[in-house]
Enzyme design. Structure first.
Site, PDB file in Angstrom:
ATOM      1  N   LEU A 115      60.710  -5.140  52.653  1.00  0.00           N
ATOM      2  CA  LEU A 115      60.244  -5.947  54.130  1.00  0.00           C
ATOM      3  C   LEU A 115      60.067  -4.918  55.218  1.00  0.00           C
ATOM      4  O   LEU A 115      59.574  -5.250  56.198  1.00  0.00           O
ATOM      5  CB  LEU A 115      61.424  -6.707  54.406  1.00  0.00           C
ATOM      6  CG  LEU A 115      61.518  -7.749  53.145  1.00  0.00           C
ATOM      7  CD1 LEU A 115      62.506  -9.210  53.655  1.00  0.00           C
ATOM      8  CD2 LEU A 115      60.238  -8.747  52.888  1.00  0.00           C
ATOM      9  N   ARG A 116      60.399  -3.588  54.927  1.00  0.00           N
ATOM     10  CA  ARG A 116      60.280  -2.524  55.800  1.00  0.00           C
ATOM     11  C   ARG A 116      61.115  -2.694  57.084  1.00  0.00           C
ATOM     12  O   ARG A 116      60.920  -1.839  58.143  1.00  0.00           O
ATOM     13  CB  ARG A 116      58.880  -2.259  56.157  1.00  0.00           C
ATOM     14  CG  ARG A 116      58.097  -1.881  55.132  1.00  0.00           C
ATOM     15  CD  ARG A 116      58.826  -0.508  54.287  1.00  0.00           C
ATOM     16  NE  ARG A 116      57.664   0.250  53.566  1.00  0.00           N
ATOM     17  CZ  ARG A 116      57.960   1.106  52.693  1.00  0.00           C
ATOM     18  NH1 ARG A 116      59.113   1.574  52.767  1.00  0.00           N
ATOM     19  NH2 ARG A 116      57.232   1.817  52.146  1.00  0.00           N
ATOM     20  N   ASP A 129      57.006  -5.672  43.301  1.00  0.00           N
ATOM     21  CA  ASP A 129      57.403  -4.396  43.752  1.00  0.00           C
ATOM     22  C   ASP A 129      56.878  -4.085  45.166  1.00  0.00           C
ATOM     23  O   ASP A 129      56.094  -3.147  45.277  1.00  0.00           O
ATOM     24  CB  ASP A 129      56.921  -3.355  42.872  1.00  0.00           C
ATOM     25  CG  ASP A 129      57.523  -1.921  43.062  1.00  0.00           C
ATOM     26  OD1 ASP A 129      58.385  -2.189  43.788  1.00  0.00           O
ATOM     27  OD2 ASP A 129      56.998  -0.966  42.585  1.00  0.00           O
TER      28      ASP A 129
END
Length: 438
Positions: free
Chosen positions: A64-65, A305
């Site tokens: 999700l950064r 991914d």
């Protein structure tokens, strides 16, 4: 809000249910499937005529950064992407910045996700502090904060003694260790070793990078009794080792990414950086072995991914580009495409992204273990409504994810994908609605 999902074909892979029926939802739970109680008065109706009503998808690998890489993805944008893809539960690796090695960081991430009400978030805790492969984290404390397992993400542990102790610790408390099998020295290349990498002059990652790591993991599992989930297998040789380990009775599960399931190194073409992925795309024989292993149950789950990457990090020479691609919104369609190619029925195809991933998570889900990834009366109302007859062209600019790079861009592949999500419910709340469903 009371919601009625009407006239859809209800498919629940876990129970084998496959029938046209109404689904009544109230207070975040499914109160009825089929005959709706006379006293049930819906405040909203979703017409699912011609659509499949399935459990919400469960994705075991989505970055999700946030925190630390907000320029590549924000929690809100990526969870909106999950909802648009019919994903109602996802597992995120611990390779944020800072890494998820402290309970406070896990608590903050889960709190932010709960406020958005777009998708259930299940973090993996870091196996070692800072993912440096040296000092083990306090796994018990991280579990209390909501971690469902422990991982090094893409960072291999080079010190086998540290990995041994990590597996001993995890085995003692019944935790699952999630490992991407890749040797830290052999895995430094940017493309799979083979004719394509040689022709393009790209540094290679041999199959041995995966198999050596697998041999080490399996030996340590035998010694410690630990339970391990193998993340994103990429080779036929790896599949053979996994199949033998399962036959032996080792407590091991595995997943494969949508990229490795559908693409090969030939798709790199003329240095297409959208194909710069980790694990790298391998040869056709490897892809075919992965597809067969997912079909026969050797590989347990299919994952997106999802790894959103900033445009600047992809607009570089292939070897310097950041690996990764957006995938949350493509998971359902690529599962359906694989299932159709393998001549599986819809229920079998959907099981690899619903009930089977939940089985991998097992007791780590707590009270959700009995109803996540399935449609059951009294269970959580996590629902995906999709049109199986619809096709769509992947256009990066139209994706909800902040990351716009995907190997399945229609402009590059000319390939339209099957299945379009019409509505997604998370705990009885409409997280996404689009297309024909009203």
């Amino acid at each position: 809000m009371k919601i009625l999902v009407s006239n859809g074909r209800v498919i629940d892979p876990a129970s084998g249910r496959d029938e046209v029926a109404d689904v009544a939802v109230a207070a975040g739970r499914i109160v009825a499937i089929g005959k709706v109680p006379a006293e049930f008065e819906s405040a909203r109706t979703i017409d699912a005529t011609g659509c499949i009503v399935a459990p919400g998808l469960v994705d075991l690998a989505a970055r999700l950064r946030e925190p630390g890489h907000e320029h590549e993805g924000m929690l809100e944008s990526e969870l909106n992407a999950a909802a648009a893809g019919g994903v109602t539960s996802l597992v995120c690796p611990p390779d944020t910045d800072p890494a998820l090695d402290e309970p406070g960081l896990v608590d903050m991430l889960k709190f932010r996700a709960r406020k958005l009400s777009l998708c259930r978030l299940f973090p993996l805790g870091a196996l070692t502090r800072g993912l440096n492969g040296e000092v083990l984290t306090e796994m018990a404390e991280l579990t209390e904060s909501g971690c469902v397992g422990f991982s090094q993400a893409e960072v291999p542990i080079r010190d086998t003694l540290v990995l041994w102790r990590a597996l001993q610790y995890a085995s003692t408390y019944g935790y699952t260790v999630w490992l991407r099998p890749q040797d830290g020295f052999l895995g430094k290349g940017v493309a799979a070793s083979g004719a394509v990498a040689t022709r393009l002059g790209l540094s290679g990652v041999p199959v041995a990078a995966e198999t050596i790591a697998l041999h080490t993991i399996f030996e340590l599992m035998r010694a410690t009794g630990a339970r391990v989930h193998l993340c994103r297998l990429s080779s036929a040789a790896g599949v053979a080792l996994l199949r033998a380990a399962k036959a032996e009775g080792l407590k091991v599960t595995a997943d494969v990414s949508i990229n490795s399931l559908h693409l090969t190194d030939v798709d790199i073409g003329f240095f297409n950086s959208s194909m710069r992925l980790s694990p790298p795309l391998r040869q056709t024989a490897d892809r075919d072995a992965l597809r067969a292993a997912l079909a026969d149950g050797t590989i347990d789950a299919l994952v997106s991914d999802h790894t959103p990457v900033d445009a600047d990090a992809k607009t570089l020479p292939f070897g310097e580009a950041e690996p990764g691609a957006t995938g949350l919104e493509l998971l359902l369609s690529l599962a359906l495409k694989w299932g159709a190619d393998a001549k599986l029925d819809l229920s079998a195809s959907l099981s690899r992204v619903t009930s089977r991933p939940v089985a991998v998570l097992g007791d780590a889900l707590g009270s959700l273990a009995s109803s996540a990834g399935r449609l059951v009366e009294g269970g959580v109302a996590d629902v995906c409504v999709f049109d199986p007859a619809a096709t769509w062209a992947v256009k990066p600019a139209e994706l909800q994810s902040q990351g716009k790079h995907t190997p399945f861009d229609f402009a590059s592949t000319g390939m339209a994908l099957p299945g379009r999500v019409r509505a997604t419910l998370v705990a009885g709340t409409v997280a996404y609605q689009g297309g024909a469903a009203q």
